[in-house]
Design a protein around this motif. Structure first.
Motif, mmCIF file in Angstrom:
data_model
loop_
_atom_site.group_PDB
_atom_site.id
_atom_site.type_symbol
_atom_site.label_atom_id
_atom_site.label_comp_id
_atom_site.label_asym_id
_atom_site.label_seq_id
_atom_site.Cartn_x
_atom_site.Cartn_y
_atom_site.Cartn_z
ATOM 1 N N ARG A 30 0.733 -1.315 -0.075
ATOM 2 C CA ARG A 30 -0.075 -0.113 0.075
ATOM 3 C C ARG A 30 0.832 1.355 -0.241
ATOM 4 O O ARG A 30 0.594 2.357 -0.577
ATOM 5 C CB ARG A 30 -1.051 -0.047 1.184
ATOM 6 N N GLN A 31 1.855 1.241 0.738
ATOM 7 C CA GLN A 31 2.733 2.120 0.388
ATOM 8 C C GLN A 31 4.081 1.537 -0.183
ATOM 9 O O GLN A 31 4.872 0.602 0.388
ATOM 10 C CB GLN A 31 3.606 2.920 1.962
ATOM 11 N N PHE A 32 4.220 1.791 -1.379
ATOM 12 C CA PHE A 32 5.263 1.245 -2.227
ATOM 13 C C PHE A 32 6.228 2.378 -2.721
ATOM 14 O O PHE A 32 6.111 3.697 -2.608
ATOM 15 C CB PHE A 32 4.839 0.570 -3.409
ATOM 16 N N HIS A 33 7.507 2.005 -3.398
ATOM 17 C CA HIS A 33 8.285 2.957 -3.793
ATOM 18 C C HIS A 33 8.776 2.787 -5.365
ATOM 19 O O HIS A 33 8.961 1.627 -5.522
ATOM 20 C CB HIS A 33 9.887 2.938 -2.834
ATOM 21 N N GLN A 34 8.777 3.931 -5.961
ATOM 22 C CA GLN A 34 9.248 3.642 -7.353
ATOM 23 C C GLN A 34 10.492 4.568 -7.449
ATOM 24 O O GLN A 34 10.722 5.690 -7.009
ATOM 25 C CB GLN A 34 8.140 4.183 -8.254
ATOM 26 N N ILE A 35 11.117 4.281 -8.468
ATOM 27 C CA ILE A 35 12.166 5.299 -9.306
ATOM 28 C C ILE A 35 11.371 5.570 -10.612
ATOM 29 O O ILE A 35 10.583 4.855 -11.149
ATOM 30 C CB ILE A 35 13.485 4.562 -9.531
ATOM 31 N N ASP A 36 11.515 6.852 -11.027
ATOM 32 C CA ASP A 36 10.704 7.333 -12.142
ATOM 33 C C ASP A 36 11.728 8.284 -13.081
ATOM 34 O O ASP A 36 12.507 9.021 -12.493
ATOM 35 C CB ASP A 36 9.703 8.268 -11.322
ATOM 36 N N ALA A 37 11.413 8.138 -14.482
ATOM 37 C CA ALA A 37 12.205 8.950 -15.419
ATOM 38 C C ALA A 37 11.193 9.538 -16.533
ATOM 39 O O ALA A 37 10.472 8.548 -16.957
ATOM 40 C CB ALA A 37 13.329 8.256 -16.021
ATOM 41 N N GLU A 38 11.211 10.708 -16.724
ATOM 42 C CA GLU A 38 10.145 11.256 -17.663
ATOM 43 C C GLU A 38 10.861 12.221 -18.704
ATOM 44 O O GLU A 38 11.917 12.850 -18.166
ATOM 45 C CB GLU A 38 9.349 11.984 -17.055
ATOM 46 N N VAL A 39 10.488 12.124 -19.912
ATOM 47 C CA VAL A 39 11.015 13.271 -20.680
ATOM 48 C C VAL A 39 9.889 14.134 -21.387
ATOM 49 O O VAL A 39 9.091 13.565 -21.958
ATOM 50 C CB VAL A 39 11.883 12.644 -21.902
ATOM 51 N N ILE A 40 9.677 15.379 -21.092
ATOM 52 C CA ILE A 40 8.550 15.963 -21.193
ATOM 53 C C ILE A 40 8.868 17.076 -22.254
ATOM 54 O O ILE A 40 10.021 17.955 -22.274
ATOM 55 C CB ILE A 40 8.060 16.821 -19.855
ATOM 56 N N GLY A 41 7.916 17.327 -23.248
ATOM 57 C CA GLY A 41 7.959 18.367 -24.310
ATOM 58 C C GLY A 41 9.125 17.961 -25.493
ATOM 59 O O GLY A 41 9.688 18.635 -26.298
ATOM 60 N N ALA A 42 9.181 16.302 -25.577
ATOM 61 C CA ALA A 42 9.790 15.908 -26.818
ATOM 62 C C ALA A 42 8.896 14.985 -27.587
ATOM 63 O O ALA A 42 8.615 14.102 -26.843
ATOM 64 C CB ALA A 42 11.078 15.095 -26.332
ATOM 65 N N GLY A 43 8.594 15.095 -28.533
ATOM 66 C CA GLY A 43 7.724 14.477 -29.420
ATOM 67 C C GLY A 43 8.481 13.426 -30.171
ATOM 68 O O GLY A 43 7.767 12.671 -30.859
ATOM 69 N N GLU A 44 9.633 13.482 -30.352
ATOM 70 C CA GLU A 44 10.235 12.588 -31.336
ATOM 71 C C GLU A 44 10.690 11.233 -30.778
ATOM 72 O O GLU A 44 10.860 11.076 -29.703
ATOM 73 C CB GLU A 44 11.480 13.338 -31.904
ATOM 74 N N PRO A 45 10.784 10.117 -31.691
ATOM 75 C CA PRO A 45 10.948 8.752 -31.240
ATOM 76 C C PRO A 45 12.400 8.801 -30.558
ATOM 77 O O PRO A 45 12.463 7.672 -29.714
ATOM 78 C CB PRO A 45 10.898 8.184 -32.697
ATOM 79 N N PRO B 184 -1.108 21.119 -25.594
ATOM 80 C CA PRO B 184 -0.570 19.716 -26.096
ATOM 81 C C PRO B 184 0.867 19.802 -25.952
ATOM 82 O O PRO B 184 1.509 20.466 -26.569
ATOM 83 C CB PRO B 184 -1.174 19.820 -27.517
ATOM 84 N N THR B 185 1.289 18.545 -24.934
ATOM 85 C CA THR B 185 2.724 18.524 -24.800
ATOM 86 C C THR B 185 2.916 17.080 -24.958
ATOM 87 O O THR B 185 2.611 16.409 -24.242
ATOM 88 C CB THR B 185 3.104 18.929 -23.515
ATOM 89 N N PRO B 186 4.010 16.855 -25.899
ATOM 90 C CA PRO B 186 4.290 15.420 -25.934
ATOM 91 C C PRO B 186 5.213 15.072 -24.753
ATOM 92 O O PRO B 186 6.026 15.810 -24.174
ATOM 93 C CB PRO B 186 5.349 15.196 -27.368
ATOM 94 N N ALA B 187 5.234 13.661 -24.427
ATOM 95 C CA ALA B 187 6.043 13.185 -23.141
ATOM 96 C C ALA B 187 6.280 11.697 -23.123
ATOM 97 O O ALA B 187 5.137 11.020 -23.716
ATOM 98 C CB ALA B 187 5.556 13.758 -21.870
ATOM 99 N N VAL B 188 7.264 11.173 -22.399
ATOM 100 C CA VAL B 188 7.333 9.869 -22.385
ATOM 101 C C VAL B 188 7.938 9.621 -21.149
ATOM 102 O O VAL B 188 8.600 10.529 -20.654
ATOM 103 C CB VAL B 188 8.301 9.279 -23.275
ATOM 104 N N GLY B 189 7.622 8.450 -20.482
ATOM 105 C CA GLY B 189 8.047 7.974 -19.083
ATOM 106 C C GLY B 189 7.986 6.804 -18.744
ATOM 107 O O GLY B 189 7.175 6.030 -19.369
ATOM 108 N N TRP B 190 8.545 6.551 -17.488
ATOM 109 C CA TRP B 190 8.473 4.895 -17.053
ATOM 110 C C TRP B 190 8.793 5.183 -15.391
ATOM 111 O O TRP B 190 9.141 6.022 -15.054
ATOM 112 C CB TRP B 190 9.367 4.051 -17.732
ATOM 113 N N ALA B 191 8.198 4.114 -14.953
ATOM 114 C CA ALA B 191 8.622 3.789 -13.315
ATOM 115 C C ALA B 191 8.757 2.446 -12.972
ATOM 116 O O ALA B 191 8.198 1.620 -13.935
ATOM 117 C CB ALA B 191 7.177 4.422 -12.562
ATOM 118 N N ALA B 192 9.514 2.313 -11.867
ATOM 119 C CA ALA B 192 9.719 0.948 -11.663
ATOM 120 C C ALA B 192 9.810 0.717 -10.226
ATOM 121 O O ALA B 192 9.916 1.613 -9.429
ATOM 122 C CB ALA B 192 11.219 0.448 -12.191
ATOM 123 N N GLY B 193 9.156 -0.362 -9.784
ATOM 124 C CA GLY B 193 8.918 -0.598 -8.185
ATOM 125 C C GLY B 193 10.219 -0.900 -7.660
ATOM 126 O O GLY B 193 11.056 -1.968 -8.183
#
Length: 411
Positions: free
Chosen positions: A124-139, A306-315
């Motif tokens: 119920r309380q868990f922890h993640q690391i997280d990485a995001e790239v915001i404002g980048a629409g290219e592959p 409108p803002t393109p973005a990609v990200g991930w999270a891991a437990g």
RNA sequence: GCGAUCAUAGCUCAGCUGGUUAGAGCGCCGGUUUGUGGUACCGGAGGUCGUGGGUUCGAGCCCCAUUGGUCGCCCCA
């Protein structure tokens, strides 16, 4: 257990010893790798206005409708303990004018809260690391984001997980596919499992994920996203896959991999343990170790441009399970006070040792005769024993230990 | 929300078909031995058997409820 002692809250954990070391190893490795890729560290609030999550995740999702820790604060405002990172980061991007830094690469980690039944690798309380790239629409942004994930896992010593990759297409592709899936499954609705019949209304893409044997016969012939991809969408996916190949990131196509949240577009991915691997066994039924995708639609749901973005999270807990328990490092030096008259001397000396940059521990309690044995059990490069009679009090298996330099007078 | 399973000392567990003062190992504390040594021995503290009801002459053991752990479904990291 005394009646007076309150119990810990269900689904929370008190992490200690070798498990805590594994947890710290995951976070430290993430911090190191994130610098390599020049992702910038951000610290986010643990709670937000409830609407931040309700609007970005969608009112009907399980997370929002039944898994959030929400409460009214003393001013009567509805707040929620963050169930994920992305919504809060998106909110910060809009409210802090971070657009000026776009494309913005950020990384963070910390606790998240979800009211669920705890089970292996899920709290119920868990922890993640997280990485995001915001404002980048290219592959290329997707590729870099997946490359950092891949390198992180390898540096953690996890080699038996594989990147499962799919595309959900752009908004139009996704809607067309979704409609086709609904048509297809509605025709055989009566033969599907109860869960899938319900999913048909709420989240038809999820039927593709079903493990129920009653659903299996219909899965293979279900409409595929590839048939609905626009030219742009399929070019985008091709650029991602060729970028991954160039970056040396191994991947497999997973046509049935979908995201539960509506804001996802294009790339969706999960790192999943290989079948029969040690990691698969360690994780039980919680197979995904790191997951994410592109969420070009999110900013608009929070009232932004409108803002393109990609990200991930891991437990972190799941990664720590794959890393395995890690022993705490033995100290460079343990000072044993076998004669209580010399405790002051020991305190002075241990301060010198620590200021010189060595790890050191003092054993000065309990039966004096058993203190030495206690030190031996804890383990240290060098053990210095202060006894009533003067004389050599140093034992070490490592005569080259640097800490001996600080101990010159005691040799 | 649904299902399975478990709950005895700080930890890991034993406790025969319900039968007198609930045990072991490890750990902890103290003592003796050894005396540059992770040895051996002796002793000690610590449990209202998760909690609350019930059945019984009698419950750690049977029944019900409740809380929590573990695992699975749903969903997700």
């Amino acid at each position: 257990m005394s009646k007076k002692t309150p119990q810990a809250i269900r689904g929370t954990q008190d992490i200690f010893g070798a498990d805590a070391e594994a947890f710290a190893f995951v976070v430290e490795t993430f911090e190191r790798v994130r610098r390599l890729y020049r992702f910038r560290r951000v610290e986010m609030p643990v709670f937000e206005k409830t609407e931040v999550f309700a609007r970005s995740l969608g009112e009907t999702t399980d997370v929002v409708s039944k898994e959030m820790y929400s409460f009214d604060d003393r001013g009567g405002e509805s707040l929620t303990l963050r169930p994920e990172f992305t919504a809060g980061i998106a909110r910060a991007f809009l409210t802090n004018g971070w657009q000026q830094h776009a494309p913005l690469k950020v990384a963070t980690h910390g606790p998240l809260f979800r009211y669920e039944r705890p089970q292996k690798g899920r709290y119920r309380q868990f922890h993640q690391i997280d990485a995001e790239v915001i404002g980048a629409g290219e592959p290329q942004a997707d590729v870099e984001l997946l490359a950092i994930a891949d390198q992180l896992l390898k540096e953690l010593g996890i080699h038996d997980v594989t990147l499962h990759l799919n595309t959900l297409g752009d908004g139009a592709s996704r809607e067309a596919w979704r409609a086709a899936l609904i048509d297809y499954f509605r025709a055989v609705k009566g033969e599907l499992s109860e869960e899938s019949q319900e999913r048909l209304e709420k989240n038809p893409l999820r039927i593709l994920d079903s493990k129920d044997p009653r659903d299996k016969p219909f899965l293979a012939d279900a409409p595929k996203i590839d048939a609905f991809l626009s030219e742009e969408a399929s070019a985008f996916f091709a650029a991602v896959t060729s970028g991954l190949d160039a970056a040396g990131v191994k991947w497999v196509r997973a046509e049935s991999l979908v995201r539960g949240l509506d804001y996802y577009r294009h790339t969706a991915f999960e790192f999943i343990p290989d079948e029969g691997s040690a990691s698969a066994a360690a994780l039980g039924s919680q197979s995904t170790v790191l997951g994410g995708g592109r969420y070009d639609g999110l900013m608009e749901s929070l009232g932004g441009a409108p803002t393109p973005a990609v990200g991930w999270a891991a437990g972190i807990e799941r990664l720590a399970m794959l890393v395995g328990a890690r022993e705490e490092e033995p100290a460079d030096l343990i000072i044993v006070v076998e004669d209580d008259a010399r405790v002051g001397e020991a305190i002075g000396l241990i301060g010198d040792v620590r200021r010189a940059g060595f790890t050191a521990e003092l054993v000065a309690s309990g039966s004096p005769r058993k203190r030495y044995d206690k030190a031996v059990k804890r383990g240290a490069d060098v053990i210095l024993s202060l006894r009533a009679e003067m004389g050599r009090g140093i034992t070490t298996d490592n005569p080259e230990a640097d800490v001996l330099g600080v101990l010159g007078a005691y040799r």
